[in-house]
Design a protein around this motif. Structure first.
Motif, PDB file in Angstrom:
ATOM      1  N   GLU A  27      17.085   6.041   1.452  1.00 31.60           N
ATOM      2  CA  GLU A  27      15.661   6.321   1.280  1.00 31.60           C
ATOM      3  C   GLU A  27      15.304   6.272  -0.204  1.00 31.60           C
ATOM      4  N   PRO A  28      14.209   5.591  -0.558  1.00 29.66           N
ATOM      5  CA  PRO A  28      13.810   5.547  -1.968  1.00 29.66           C
ATOM      6  C   PRO A  28      13.294   6.909  -2.436  1.00 29.66           C
ATOM      7  N   THR A  29      13.369   7.140  -3.735  1.00 35.40           N
ATOM      8  CA  THR A  29      12.895   8.411  -4.292  1.00 35.40           C
ATOM      9  C   THR A  29      11.369   8.445  -4.264  1.00 35.40           C
ATOM     10  N   PRO A  30      10.797   9.645  -4.217  1.00 37.18           N
ATOM     11  CA  PRO A  30       9.341   9.745  -4.269  1.00 37.18           C
ATOM     12  C   PRO A  30       8.758   9.130  -5.549  1.00 37.18           C
ATOM     13  N   ALA A  31       9.482   9.236  -6.654  1.00 35.45           N
ATOM     14  CA  ALA A  31       8.995   8.644  -7.905  1.00 35.45           C
ATOM     15  C   ALA A  31       8.897   7.126  -7.785  1.00 35.45           C
ATOM     16  N   PHE A  32       9.895   6.507  -7.174  1.00 41.42           N
ATOM     17  CA  PHE A  32       9.880   5.050  -7.014  1.00 41.42           C
ATOM     18  C   PHE A  32       8.782   4.621  -6.046  1.00 41.42           C
ATOM     19  N   ILE A  33       8.601   5.375  -4.984  1.00 40.13           N
ATOM     20  CA  ILE A  33       7.529   5.076  -4.033  1.00 40.13           C
ATOM     21  C   ILE A  33       6.170   5.183  -4.722  1.00 40.13           C
ATOM     22  N   GLY A  34       5.977   6.266  -5.479  1.00 40.58           N
ATOM     23  CA  GLY A  34       4.717   6.449  -6.197  1.00 40.58           C
ATOM     24  C   GLY A  34       4.469   5.369  -7.232  1.00 40.58           C
ATOM     25  N   ALA A  35       5.509   5.007  -7.967  1.00 39.72           N
ATOM     26  CA  ALA A  35       5.363   3.962  -8.985  1.00 39.72           C
ATOM     27  C   ALA A  35       5.024   2.623  -8.332  1.00 39.72           C
ATOM     28  N   SER A  36       5.607   2.342  -7.182  1.00 37.80           N
ATOM     29  CA  SER A  36       5.330   1.084  -6.479  1.00 37.80           C
ATOM     30  C   SER A  36       3.880   1.024  -6.009  1.00 37.80           C
ATOM     31  N   TRP A  37       3.427   2.117  -5.397  1.00 40.52           N
ATOM     32  CA  TRP A  37       2.028   2.149  -4.951  1.00 40.52           C
ATOM     33  C   TRP A  37       1.065   2.091  -6.138  1.00 40.52           C
ATOM     34  N   ALA A  38       1.402   2.789  -7.221  1.00 38.85           N
ATOM     35  CA  ALA A  38       0.549   2.760  -8.416  1.00 38.85           C
ATOM     36  C   ALA A  38       0.473   1.347  -8.982  1.00 38.85           C
ATOM     37  N   ALA A  39       1.602   0.650  -9.042  1.00 32.95           N
ATOM     38  CA  ALA A  39       1.608  -0.721  -9.552  1.00 32.95           C
ATOM     39  C   ALA A  39       0.756  -1.631  -8.675  1.00 32.95           C
ATOM     40  N   VAL A  44      -3.939  -4.908  -8.133  1.00 36.96           N
ATOM     41  CA  VAL A  44      -5.030  -5.412  -7.297  1.00 36.96           C
ATOM     42  C   VAL A  44      -6.382  -4.954  -7.843  1.00 36.96           C
ATOM     43  N   SER A  45      -6.480  -3.699  -8.268  1.00 31.90           N
ATOM     44  CA  SER A  45      -7.753  -3.193  -8.810  1.00 31.90           C
ATOM     45  C   SER A  45      -8.152  -3.930 -10.080  1.00 31.90           C
TER      46      SER A  45
END
Length: 156
Positions: A27-39, A44-45
């Motif tokens: 399972e990926p870390t929450p930090a990596f998940i958050g960084a991926s979604w933020a990127a 896109v924005s």
């Protein structure tokens, strides 16, 4: 004097045992998940805000928007096909090939469009190119994280 320094240095440390969040294997870390979604959101924005504020005709804006959506879909589709193949899940060669072709075409369309865009200054071309690449990479990473999280939950 040394007592005061020790007290000052020690005051920043937490007093109790540190709580560690247990993750499942793979399972990926929450930090990596958050960084991926933020990127993904930033890429896109930024692309869409730049497109909205651009001094282009509507058909040009539609072209660049379509290339972004096509690229995002192609990147996620290819990541899924590659991952399925790696895990032994059957993937037809035609789907695998089309996924690669779609990603290559979307990147080519972006490059050709930016190269031939006479109304866009070089710094804007770089902006669109970089936000496009960031968005593609982030979409792949977000899809990977979702799949890894789902797989880790299935292993329970």
């Amino acid at each position: 004097m040394s007592n005061e320094n020790e007290v000052l240095l020690d005051s920043g440390k937490p007093k109790g045992p540190k709580m560690k969040v247990e993750r499942k294997e793979g399972e990926p870390t929450p930090a990596f998940i958050g960084a991926s979604w933020a990127a993904l959101l930033v890429g896109v924005s930024a692309y869409l805000i730049g497109l909205f504020n651009a001094d282009m005709q509507l058909n040009e804006k539609g072209y660049y928007f379509s290339v972004l959506v096509f690229g995002l879909y192609a990147a996620v589709s290819l990541q899924k096909a590659v991952r399925d193949k790696d895990e032994g899940i059957p993937v037809t060669n035609i789907y695998y090939g089309i996924s690669w072709l779609a990603l290559i075409i979307s990147i080519s369309l972006m490059g050709i469009g930016l190269y031939n865009a006479g109304s866009i200054v070089l710094s804007e071309k770089g902006f669109y190119g970089m936000s496009f690449v960031l968005s593609l990479f982030a979409a792949i990473t977000v899809q990977k994280n979702i799949r890894d999280t789902q797989r880790a939950k299935e292993r329970e």
